[in-house]
Design an enzyme around this catalytic site. Sequence first.
Site, PDB file in Angstrom:
ATOM      1  N   HIS A 237       5.271  10.213  -1.096  1.00 27.96           N
ATOM      2  CA  HIS A 237       5.370   9.767   0.298  1.00 27.96           C
ATOM      3  C   HIS A 237       5.325   8.240   0.442  1.00 27.96           C
ATOM      4  CE1 HIS A 237       4.898  13.931   1.008  1.00 27.96           C
ATOM      5  NE2 HIS A 237       3.590  13.982   1.039  1.00 27.96           N
ATOM      6  N   LYS A 337      -8.182  10.725   1.346  1.00 31.39           N
ATOM      7  CA  LYS A 337      -8.673  11.891   2.086  1.00 31.39           C
ATOM      8  C   LYS A 337     -10.067  11.551   2.606  1.00 31.39           C
ATOM      9  CE  LYS A 337      -5.839  15.442   0.167  1.00 31.39           C
ATOM     10  NZ  LYS A 337      -4.914  15.709   1.284  1.00 31.39           N
TER      11      LYS A 337
HETATM   12  C1  BG6 Z   1       1.181  16.691   1.264  1.00 36.22           C
HETATM   13  C2  BG6 Z   1       0.013  16.532   0.342  1.00 36.22           C
HETATM   14  O1  BG6 Z   1       2.381  16.367   0.611  1.00 36.22           O
HETATM   15  O2  BG6 Z   1       1.031  15.843   2.400  1.00 36.22           O
HETATM   16  C3  BG6 Z   1      -1.286  16.818   1.067  1.00 36.22           C
HETATM   17  O3  BG6 Z   1       0.155  17.407  -0.771  1.00 36.22           O
HETATM   18  C4  BG6 Z   1      -1.385  16.014   2.338  1.00 36.22           C
HETATM   19  O4  BG6 Z   1      -2.406  16.568   0.219  1.00 36.22           O
HETATM   20  C5  BG6 Z   1      -0.125  16.133   3.172  1.00 36.22           C
HETATM   21  O5  BG6 Z   1      -2.512  16.481   3.064  1.00 36.22           O
HETATM   22  C6  BG6 Z   1      -0.155  15.156   4.339  1.00 36.22           C
HETATM   23  O6  BG6 Z   1       0.940  15.384   5.182  1.00 36.22           O
HETATM   24  P1  BG6 Z   1       0.861  15.036   6.737  1.00 36.22           P
HETATM   25  O7  BG6 Z   1       2.249  15.219   7.223  1.00 36.22           O
HETATM   26  O8  BG6 Z   1      -0.131  15.974   7.334  1.00 36.22           O
HETATM   27  O9  BG6 Z   1       0.382  13.612   6.799  1.00 36.22           O
END
Ligand code: BG6
Length: 486
Positions: A237, A337
Amino acid sequence: MSTTPAFDIVFFGGTGDLALRKLIPSLYHAHKAGALHQDGRIFALGRKDIGRDGYLALLSERVKPRLGVDFDEDVWAGFASRLHFQTLDAGRADDYAALAQALGVSPERVTVCYLATAPHLFTTICQQLAVVGINHPNVRVVLEKPLGHDLESSNAINAAVGKCFAENQIYRIDHYLGKESVQNLMAIRFGNTLFEPLWRREWIDNVQITIAEELGVEERGEFYDRTGALRDMLQSHLLQLLCMVAMEPPPSLSEDVVRDEKLKVLKSLKPFTPEDVLAKTVRGQYRSGAINGMPVAAYRDEHKVAPDSNTETFVALQAEVGNWRWAGVPFFLRTGKRMQERVAEIVINFRKVPHSVFPMPIGLHSANRLVIRLQPKESVRLYFLAKEPGDAMSLQSTYLNLDFHTMFKARWADAYERLLLDVIRGRLALFMRCDEQAQAWSWVEPIIDCWNRHAIAPKLYTAGSWGPAASSGLLSRAGVVWHEET
Ligand code: BG6
């Protein structure tokens, strides 16, 4: 909204967390919005033979409550008529034959196979699909991240999947690319003349990208303890967001053109030497604390996490894109987290004026700042200085605010919904190509290696904070601070 072509979508891991939290709700929303072709079927696959009725009961329990005010009994009934359930054990050849029969494989029909499973099953599933003919040119296979654990395992999966499907049939999903604000970043950069001349080292002092979550590891302790924040979030991401900020204007929005530009950014990232890793990365892990006033456990006390685990739940680092546009501009990335707030944002800090004739407000690091908020609410804010009303010539930081929810009344699709529709429509631009992914792994691997070689233990931070103090230290060495909303 135009509707998709007729389709079948098959969810491997159909009873799993991702399917129940994101995939099925997204398709429900798309169905409700009239975006799905009438002849569109959804096949959920699971190992336990719960049958269609059992599956619908599971959805009633787990999905309906998530839909909140969007739930509508009649709409749900129409949506449910698209749903089928099929028992499948990924390793059992007969189950694939049964799947092929249920689908009635036809080369004209768009068929999407979404692999919402552990990555070690990707190869077997793709091989078995090919054996039963579910790999004709109209089949698209969606691979959830993380694709492998490192460059080698990711290459192995890509090679094996590549023997069964052509590259243009493979959709490697990174749901951050489907978020509305990320799309808007493209619009802001390439649809306006205003920013492009300033979008370079001469005018930008630093870039900050944050994805902070309040959530802990929830039920995913086993997966997360093997993975950690660098692999789970940064390799995918955060690097994809960095690419969207740093890429050159593409000549068009066609899929390979955009992906070529992103690849160039990844190739321009300066590799980390062991010294860089020690000086420019921060690894953290949460200890117990409180989120919104509620006590929460330490990472090491989470379900299925080793009590002496050294897996990071936080990472911050300073990267540099080594090309003419960006040389010398620090890109600070962080994710964690159990942080104080759920926020995802991209902050572009512009340089200070070359000579100030005004007294600057105390503590102001940068007068001009563009803040693109992805979460919790999408917005774009442009900060600048303005005169405070009154006799004195004193300046104050203020902003122009583009709040999407106020400005645009139309409903927009969430990331998974948009990306699922893109797959059905055969649009690849928002999915990662094999070479992009390999390049991202090659860049993060020296960091992982160095952490392991030097046994760098994560620094503990209190749940509900902004991560270890070293994360602020990383920026203060460059004379900046993490952006905080005012
Ligand atoms: C996922 C991760 O790709 O993205 C997770 O594996 C994370 O650990 C999540 O919580 C976060 O996504 P968003 O869209 O809720 O920010």
